[in-house]
Scaffold this motif. Sequence first.
Motif, PDB file in Angstrom:
ATOM      1  N   PHE A   7       0.734  -1.326   0.010  1.00 34.02           N
ATOM      2  CA  PHE A   7      -0.046   0.157   0.133  1.00 34.02           C
ATOM      3  C   PHE A   7       0.840   1.239  -0.171  1.00 34.02           C
ATOM      4  CE2 PHE A   7      -4.301  -1.769   0.455  1.00 34.02           C
ATOM      5  CZ  PHE A   7      -3.947  -3.269   0.825  1.00 34.02           C
ATOM      6  N   ASN A   8       2.003   1.156  -0.591  1.00 35.78           N
ATOM      7  CA  ASN A   8       2.840   2.176  -0.677  1.00 35.78           C
ATOM      8  C   ASN A   8       2.255   3.389  -1.434  1.00 35.78           C
ATOM      9  OD1 ASN A   8       5.001   0.821   0.927  1.00 35.78           O
ATOM     10  ND2 ASN A   8       5.965   0.240  -1.002  1.00 35.78           N
ATOM     11  N   GLY A   9       2.414   4.632  -0.911  1.00 33.62           N
ATOM     12  CA  GLY A   9       1.601   5.954  -1.760  1.00 33.62           C
ATOM     13  C   GLY A   9       0.319   5.849  -1.453  1.00 33.62           C
ATOM     14  N   ARG A  10      -0.351   5.000  -0.417  1.00 34.78           N
ATOM     15  CA  ARG A  10      -1.943   5.108  -0.450  1.00 34.78           C
ATOM     16  C   ARG A  10      -2.182   5.624   1.174  1.00 34.78           C
ATOM     17  NH1 ARG A  10      -5.466   3.996  -4.243  1.00 34.78           N
ATOM     18  NH2 ARG A  10      -6.477   2.218  -3.299  1.00 34.78           N
ATOM     19  N   VAL A  11      -3.284   6.326   1.265  1.00 31.73           N
ATOM     20  CA  VAL A  11      -3.530   6.745   2.554  1.00 31.73           C
ATOM     21  C   VAL A  11      -4.990   6.290   2.832  1.00 31.73           C
ATOM     22  CG1 VAL A  11      -4.257   9.031   3.736  1.00 31.73           C
ATOM     23  CG2 VAL A  11      -2.480   8.980   2.211  1.00 31.73           C
ATOM     24  N   ALA A  12      -5.061   5.801   3.947  1.00 32.44           N
ATOM     25  CA  ALA A  12      -6.322   5.277   4.751  1.00 32.44           C
ATOM     26  C   ALA A  12      -6.770   5.668   6.060  1.00 32.44           C
ATOM     27  CB  ALA A  12      -6.072   3.579   4.924  1.00 32.44           C
ATOM     28  N   VAL A  13      -8.217   5.810   5.932  1.00 34.08           N
ATOM     29  CA  VAL A  13      -8.886   6.065   7.311  1.00 34.08           C
ATOM     30  C   VAL A  13      -9.621   4.847   7.654  1.00 34.08           C
ATOM     31  CG1 VAL A  13     -10.997   7.159   8.157  1.00 34.08           C
ATOM     32  CG2 VAL A  13      -9.445   8.402   6.924  1.00 34.08           C
ATOM     33  N   VAL A  14      -9.243   4.354   8.923  1.00 38.71           N
ATOM     34  CA  VAL A  14      -9.886   3.300   9.634  1.00 38.71           C
ATOM     35  C   VAL A  14     -10.866   3.941  10.846  1.00 38.71           C
ATOM     36  CG1 VAL A  14      -9.959   1.146  10.668  1.00 38.71           C
ATOM     37  CG2 VAL A  14      -8.138   1.818   8.785  1.00 38.71           C
ATOM     38  N   VAL A  89     -12.071   2.606   5.704  1.00 36.12           N
ATOM     39  CA  VAL A  89     -12.968   1.638   6.327  1.00 36.12           C
ATOM     40  C   VAL A  89     -13.697   2.027   7.325  1.00 36.12           C
ATOM     41  CG1 VAL A  89     -12.253  -0.963   7.284  1.00 36.12           C
ATOM     42  CG2 VAL A  89     -10.682   0.075   5.900  1.00 36.12           C
ATOM     43  N   ASN A  90     -15.209   1.912   6.968  1.00 31.65           N
ATOM     44  CA  ASN A  90     -16.302   2.501   7.944  1.00 31.65           C
ATOM     45  C   ASN A  90     -16.282   1.138   8.956  1.00 31.65           C
ATOM     46  OD1 ASN A  90     -17.041   5.054   7.227  1.00 31.65           O
ATOM     47  ND2 ASN A  90     -17.939   4.209   5.476  1.00 31.65           N
ATOM     48  N   ASN A  91     -15.588   1.302  10.030  1.00 28.96           N
ATOM     49  CA  ASN A  91     -15.650  -0.101  11.040  1.00 28.96           C
ATOM     50  C   ASN A  91     -16.192   0.484  12.268  1.00 28.96           C
ATOM     51  OD1 ASN A  91     -14.210  -2.677  12.362  1.00 28.96           O
ATOM     52  ND2 ASN A  91     -13.523  -0.662  13.441  1.00 28.96           N
ATOM     53  N   ALA A  92     -16.087   1.637  12.596  1.00 27.59           N
ATOM     54  CA  ALA A  92     -16.774   1.921  13.990  1.00 27.59           C
ATOM     55  C   ALA A  92     -18.263   1.819  14.025  1.00 27.59           C
ATOM     56  CB  ALA A  92     -16.433   3.223  14.254  1.00 27.59           C
ATOM     57  N   GLY A 118     -22.902   7.536  10.967  1.00 29.60           N
ATOM     58  CA  GLY A 118     -21.467   7.574  11.070  1.00 29.60           C
ATOM     59  C   GLY A 118     -20.888   7.206   9.736  1.00 29.60           C
ATOM     60  N   VAL A 119     -21.331   5.931   9.203  1.00 29.21           N
ATOM     61  CA  VAL A 119     -21.077   5.378   7.809  1.00 29.21           C
ATOM     62  C   VAL A 119     -21.423   6.515   6.845  1.00 29.21           C
ATOM     63  CG1 VAL A 119     -21.558   3.535   6.345  1.00 29.21           C
ATOM     64  CG2 VAL A 119     -21.042   2.902   8.640  1.00 29.21           C
ATOM     65  N   VAL A 120     -22.587   6.744   6.794  1.00 28.18           N
ATOM     66  CA  VAL A 120     -23.142   7.903   6.046  1.00 28.18           C
ATOM     67  C   VAL A 120     -22.182   9.194   5.784  1.00 28.18           C
ATOM     68  CG1 VAL A 120     -25.025   9.345   5.188  1.00 28.18           C
ATOM     69  CG2 VAL A 120     -25.501   6.998   5.974  1.00 28.18           C
ATOM     70  N   GLU A 121     -21.937   9.760   6.921  1.00 27.71           N
ATOM     71  CA  GLU A 121     -21.412  10.846   7.046  1.00 27.71           C
ATOM     72  C   GLU A 121     -19.843  10.789   6.573  1.00 27.71           C
ATOM     73  OE1 GLU A 121     -22.827  13.650   6.579  1.00 27.71           O
ATOM     74  OE2 GLU A 121     -24.875  12.745   7.014  1.00 27.71           O
ATOM     75  N   LEU A 138     -13.924   2.063  -0.811  1.00 26.94           N
ATOM     76  CA  LEU A 138     -14.782   2.106   0.492  1.00 26.94           C
ATOM     77  C   LEU A 138     -15.272   0.677   0.887  1.00 26.94           C
ATOM     78  CD1 LEU A 138     -16.338   4.431   2.111  1.00 26.94           C
ATOM     79  CD2 LEU A 138     -18.345   4.324   0.589  1.00 26.94           C
ATOM     80  N   ILE A 139     -14.922   0.232   2.164  1.00 23.22           N
ATOM     81  CA  ILE A 139     -15.225  -0.828   2.809  1.00 23.22           C
ATOM     82  C   ILE A 139     -16.248  -0.448   3.775  1.00 23.22           C
ATOM     83  CG2 ILE A 139     -14.478  -2.838   3.743  1.00 23.22           C
ATOM     84  CD1 ILE A 139     -11.726  -2.478   2.234  1.00 23.22           C
ATOM     85  N   ASN A 140     -17.507  -0.979   3.764  1.00 20.45           N
ATOM     86  CA  ASN A 140     -18.373  -1.088   4.943  1.00 20.45           C
ATOM     87  C   ASN A 140     -18.594  -2.001   5.731  1.00 20.45           C
ATOM     88  OD1 ASN A 140     -18.695   2.067   4.070  1.00 20.45           O
ATOM     89  ND2 ASN A 140     -20.467   1.294   2.718  1.00 20.45           N
ATOM     90  N   ILE A 141     -18.785  -1.890   7.021  1.00 21.70           N
ATOM     91  CA  ILE A 141     -18.972  -3.043   8.130  1.00 21.70           C
ATOM     92  C   ILE A 141     -20.245  -3.168   8.181  1.00 21.70           C
ATOM     93  CG2 ILE A 141     -17.961  -4.375   9.857  1.00 21.70           C
ATOM     94  CD1 ILE A 141     -15.822  -3.696   7.826  1.00 21.70           C
ATOM     95  N   SER A 142     -20.819  -4.309   8.049  1.00 22.26           N
ATOM     96  CA  SER A 142     -22.175  -4.539   8.257  1.00 22.26           C
ATOM     97  C   SER A 142     -21.915  -5.611   9.178  1.00 22.26           C
ATOM     98  CB  SER A 142     -23.178  -4.942   7.117  1.00 22.26           C
ATOM     99  OG  SER A 142     -24.354  -5.174   7.420  1.00 22.26           O
TER     100      SER A 142
END
Length: 308
Positions: A7-14, A89-92, A118-121, A138-142
């Motif tokens: 994932f070099n060069g990639r930026v992620a929010v978890v 990664v919409n995990n919370a 949270g996931v929507v916003e 975009l990965i959503n946790i159901s």
Amino acid sequence: MTQMLDFNGRVAVVTGAGQGMGREHAKMLASRGARVVANDINADRVADTVSAIIDSGGIAVADSHNIVTGAADIVQTALNEFGQLDIVVNNAGINAFGRFWEMDPDTWWKIFDVSVKGVVEVSRAAMPHLIASGSGRLINISSNGVMGVPLDSAYNAAKAAIWGLGITLAAEAREVGVQVTTLMPVAWTPMTEDAFPNPVIRDAMRNTVPASAVSAFVAWLAHQDTTVHGDTFEVAGVSAGRVAIAGMPRMKVATPTPESWAEGAGLLTQDGELRPFRTASESFRDQMVYLAPELDSVLPADAADVSR
Ligand SMILES: NC(=O)c1ccc[n+]([C@@H]2O[C@H](COP(=O)([O-])OP(=O)(O)OC[C@H]3O[C@@H](n4cnc5c(N)ncnc54)[C@H](O)[C@@H]3O)[C@@H](O)[C@H]2O)c1
């Protein structure tokens, strides 16, 4: 043999990266070169996650905004710190148990709102940047709770909303190069530790479904070379499978009266061959053609897509 996915060069929010699966997802992505915004409303716990990543040579910053009220700030942290955003990664999420008609409405709506809003916003704030990335993920946790777990109506309703949102976003975002997928994980985390009183289930989970195993799957989905799009997967430990909405064989009545449906009840509830649907159009088109076979030659494959 697949080359190592980096994932070099990639930026992620978890989101929800202070403990449980979110922490493992953040660590996994950072261990493979992503620069990570580890978000969690619990500032102390997410600081620990970031320390663990930095101690192992990775790059991460902590963000303690609430996913419901601070979604734009979370995305801004990624832009300020790393200048771009490629993966979310919409995990919370939160959970609490209670019988629907006995649960205090404020508690019910809090569980639903935190998870869904949270996931929507976060998705809303992230989408322009995921589009700009050119290979946004975009990965959503159901949860498989969408199939019904007693005492968990707010959580399951929220997870069903997240599922429907993800399937629809996937269809909308395909044209702009953002891949959207949904996960229904099973893992031993503080959330499940709180949920299951039965020691047999607790031991089974502790021994077979570590949170870190789900992170390997998340990393595969998040990778820029992964072309999976719009699908939903169950994942538990070293196993995973695609989840499909499927229909049982249909039946028709000559005239739609309550009595004719009562007469057909046996047919409606019997077993039969499943027909999996990938899209709402497939289900819609199939029903229309079942009713009027001549429509088969005129209805397009994307019949339920109102954007066409
Ligand atoms: N553990 C399982 O087996 C399982 C099964 C199905 C789905 N899930 C889902 O997977 C995700 C992670 O589950 P987990 O078991 O690791 O949960 P967890 O409770 O262990 O961790 C969730 C984290 O989210 C954070 N969080 C809660 N509200 C927040 C908010 N408003 N803003 C920012 N952060 C917030 C919490 O502080 C916590 O650190 C959740 O969405 C959960 O619903 C878990």
